[in-house]
Design a protein around this motif. Sequence first.
Motif, PDB file in Angstrom:
ATOM      1  N   THR A   1     -29.530 -17.608  11.710  1.00 28.73           N
ATOM      2  CA  THR A   1     -28.835 -16.332  12.066  1.00 28.73           C
ATOM      3  C   THR A   1     -27.255 -16.293  11.553  1.00 28.73           C
ATOM      4  O   THR A   1     -26.759 -17.275  11.517  1.00 28.73           O
ATOM      5  N   GLU A   2     -26.553 -15.194  11.617  1.00 27.76           N
ATOM      6  CA  GLU A   2     -25.225 -15.004  11.041  1.00 27.76           C
ATOM      7  C   GLU A   2     -24.396 -15.395  12.204  1.00 27.76           C
ATOM      8  O   GLU A   2     -23.397 -15.722  12.152  1.00 27.76           O
ATOM      9  N   THR A   3     -24.882 -15.446  13.416  1.00 26.56           N
ATOM     10  CA  THR A   3     -24.023 -15.869  14.637  1.00 26.56           C
ATOM     11  C   THR A   3     -24.212 -17.450  14.708  1.00 26.56           C
ATOM     12  O   THR A   3     -23.488 -17.923  15.712  1.00 26.56           O
ATOM     13  N   GLY A   4     -24.890 -18.006  13.661  1.00 26.64           N
ATOM     14  CA  GLY A   4     -24.715 -19.608  13.873  1.00 26.64           C
ATOM     15  C   GLY A   4     -26.017 -20.178  14.847  1.00 26.64           C
ATOM     16  O   GLY A   4     -25.831 -21.251  15.131  1.00 26.64           O
ATOM     17  N   THR A   5     -26.867 -19.306  15.143  1.00 33.56           N
ATOM     18  CA  THR A   5     -28.220 -20.122  15.982  1.00 33.56           C
ATOM     19  C   THR A   5     -29.308 -19.823  15.418  1.00 33.56           C
ATOM     20  O   THR A   5     -29.444 -19.024  14.385  1.00 33.56           O
TER      21      THR A   5
ATOM     22  N   GLU B   1     -33.208 -18.580  15.463  1.00 37.63           N
ATOM     23  CA  GLU B   1     -34.368 -17.564  15.783  1.00 37.63           C
ATOM     24  C   GLU B   1     -35.595 -17.959  15.590  1.00 37.63           C
ATOM     25  O   GLU B   1     -35.874 -18.319  14.388  1.00 37.63           O
TER      26      GLU B   1
END
Length: 303
Positions: free
Chosen positions: A135-139, A141
């Motif tokens: 994801t764009e948040t660096g995690t 999914e």
Amino acid sequence: MSTNTLQFDTQHEDMIHDAQLDYYGKRLATCSSDGSIRIFEVSNQQQKFVEALKSHTGPVWQVSWAHPKFGSVLASCSYDGTVLIWKETGSGFAVIHKHDKHQASVNAIAWASHELGPVLLCGSSDGKISLVSFTETGTWEVQMIRSAHATGVNAVSWAPVIAANEPTNLKLFATGGCDNNVKIWAYSDETKTHDVVQTLSGHSDWVRDVAFAPNSGLPRTYLASCSQDKNVYIWMRDAQSESLDWKQQALEPFPDVVWRVSWSLSGNVLAVSCGDNRVTLWKENVKGEWECISEANESSQTA
């Protein structure tokens, strides 16, 4: 048709199940029942061993390179029920994510087209498929899709992203399973998940592989499937058609189980790997018929 063949000992201690070149054709990853992945540099008909990756605890069935825009990233799936995502750093390849949500062997993996982002599709003997996304948040999914093929999933393949103005062709993939069916899945904005939009029946035994042809301006979308029933089917759909129906065409019957199908980069030549240790190449002629244009076996490069 003549080709140059590079043969070498990978030093695997058991059967090799998959071998994949990266986007540039410079790196080769192999995987084996010995539980390891081996990385080689390949150039000028020569190879150089780079590294052995040994984090799986069972046979490794498939490996898949991500698009280079995401770095030097490799995914692997195993009988141990896990998917590992590796990334090359200054000191070699390291696991950056472990996907362990499946309850049985993970048999197939495939990265989506880079336009869709770093998304990995996985199929398992537990009957489920999953999508692993960065994801764009660096995690990372994970989205699990249950009851894809009740008796197990053997193969997965993403459709090519044809054009941005044709949303029906985006986020489309195919799966093949032990229920003898091929299923086409499309992303739904309403459910925020992938749903089955077509079930392609015709095989009479386990579907062993499915493969969408790369799109190079072809007027049709092509999907190949092969099975333990010794048959290969080409499923076709006109690119501009509003109908979801796929036309089916069978290749000449094969003498043994057909394990893998793979398209050329141009999308017009299909390679078929059969249990009799032969690889045949097939191409559509001007009449719309598929004919064998080359054959290779262990003892001779081409026939």
